[in-house]
Scaffold this active site. Structure first.
Site, PDB file in Angstrom:
ATOM      1  N   ASP A 196       0.910  -1.249   0.009  1.00 20.94           N
ATOM      2  CA  ASP A 196      -0.079   0.021  -0.018  1.00 20.94           C
ATOM      3  C   ASP A 196       0.911   1.158   0.104  1.00 20.94           C
ATOM      4  OD1 ASP A 196      -1.597   2.033   0.495  1.00 20.94           O
ATOM      5  OD2 ASP A 196      -2.829   1.192   2.009  1.00 20.94           O
ATOM      6  N   ILE A 197       1.053   2.001  -1.304  1.00 23.26           N
ATOM      7  CA  ILE A 197       1.865   3.072  -1.204  1.00 23.26           C
ATOM      8  C   ILE A 197       1.537   4.421  -0.228  1.00 23.26           C
ATOM      9  CG2 ILE A 197       2.872   2.341  -3.325  1.00 23.26           C
ATOM     10  CD1 ILE A 197       1.288   4.609  -4.622  1.00 23.26           C
ATOM     11  N   HIS A 220     -15.056  -3.078   5.044  1.00 26.10           N
ATOM     12  CA  HIS A 220     -16.350  -3.817   4.399  1.00 26.10           C
ATOM     13  C   HIS A 220     -17.116  -2.901   3.995  1.00 26.10           C
ATOM     14  CE1 HIS A 220     -19.832  -6.287   3.467  1.00 26.10           C
ATOM     15  NE2 HIS A 220     -18.792  -7.392   3.031  1.00 26.10           N
ATOM     16  N   GLN A 257     -15.967   5.163   0.701  1.00 28.32           N
ATOM     17  CA  GLN A 257     -14.663   5.781   0.116  1.00 28.32           C
ATOM     18  C   GLN A 257     -13.637   4.727  -0.409  1.00 28.32           C
ATOM     19  OE1 GLN A 257     -15.444   6.190   3.567  1.00 28.32           O
ATOM     20  NE2 GLN A 257     -16.530   7.779   3.609  1.00 28.32           N
ATOM     21  N   HIS A 269     -10.129  -5.734  -0.513  1.00 28.49           N
ATOM     22  CA  HIS A 269      -8.844  -5.966  -0.371  1.00 28.49           C
ATOM     23  C   HIS A 269      -8.554  -6.014   1.473  1.00 28.49           C
ATOM     24  CE1 HIS A 269      -9.572  -1.708  -0.365  1.00 28.49           C
ATOM     25  NE2 HIS A 269      -8.689  -1.405   0.381  1.00 28.49           N
ATOM     26  N   HIS A 281      -5.834  -5.561   4.492  1.00 23.36           N
ATOM     27  CA  HIS A 281      -4.872  -5.060   4.864  1.00 23.36           C
ATOM     28  C   HIS A 281      -3.992  -5.793   5.521  1.00 23.36           C
ATOM     29  CE1 HIS A 281      -5.874  -1.016   3.536  1.00 23.36           C
ATOM     30  NE2 HIS A 281      -7.228  -1.184   3.465  1.00 23.36           N
TER      31      HIS A 281
END
Ligand SMILES: [Zn+2]
Length: 138
Positions: free
Chosen positions: A30-31, A87, A91, A97, A99
């Site tokens: 995650d950049i 979930h 936004q 995905h 994390h």
């Protein structure tokens, strides 16, 4: 899905710092991550929430989470992680995905968005990705 950034990463249209990949899933950094080593794991097939996948697909996803989590634990010399899904969140990216964030004893964290963590310095994403990849499956 044509306007999904994660589908574009899977298709190779957008570059990413890949940590792990198999036929069904992919993991990358995650950049905009909360911490150094903040990773994400997705299924390659687009779906917005857990309800868009079969239990077998979710099993594949969690199998990949397990592999990447083990590599992050070794790469960051910690046994503490935050692993989570936002979930149905309106936004952000609408492709399910998970994390994975390395945590540390006494870091005071616990809620994903407010993790104090260790911010990545110098934006050395290639170095971070290589460090984690070197521990995959070991
Ligand atoms: Zn997608």
């Amino acid at each position: 899905m044509s306007d999904c950034i994660f589908c574009k990463i899977v298709a190779g249209e957008i570059p990413s710092y890949t940590l792990y990949e198999d036929d069904n899933s992919r993991s990358f950094l995650d950049i905009f991550g909360a911490t150094d080593g903040h990773a994400m794991v997705i299924l390659k097939r687009h779906g917005a929430t857990i309800h868009d996948y079969t239990p077998a697909e979710l099993g594949q996803l969690w199998g990949s989470v397990q592999k990447v989590a083990a590599a992050i634990e070794k790469a960051y010399a910690t046994t503490i992680l935050s692993i989570g899904i936002n979930h149905g969140e309106p936004q952000g990216v609408k492709h399910l995905h998970i994390h994975i964030m390395p945590r540390y004893e006494g870091d005071g964290g616990g809620i994903m968005q407010t993790l104090p963590g260790k911010k990545l310095e110098n934006n050395d994403f290639s170095g971070v990705a290589e460090k984690i990849r070197s521990h995959i499956g070991k």
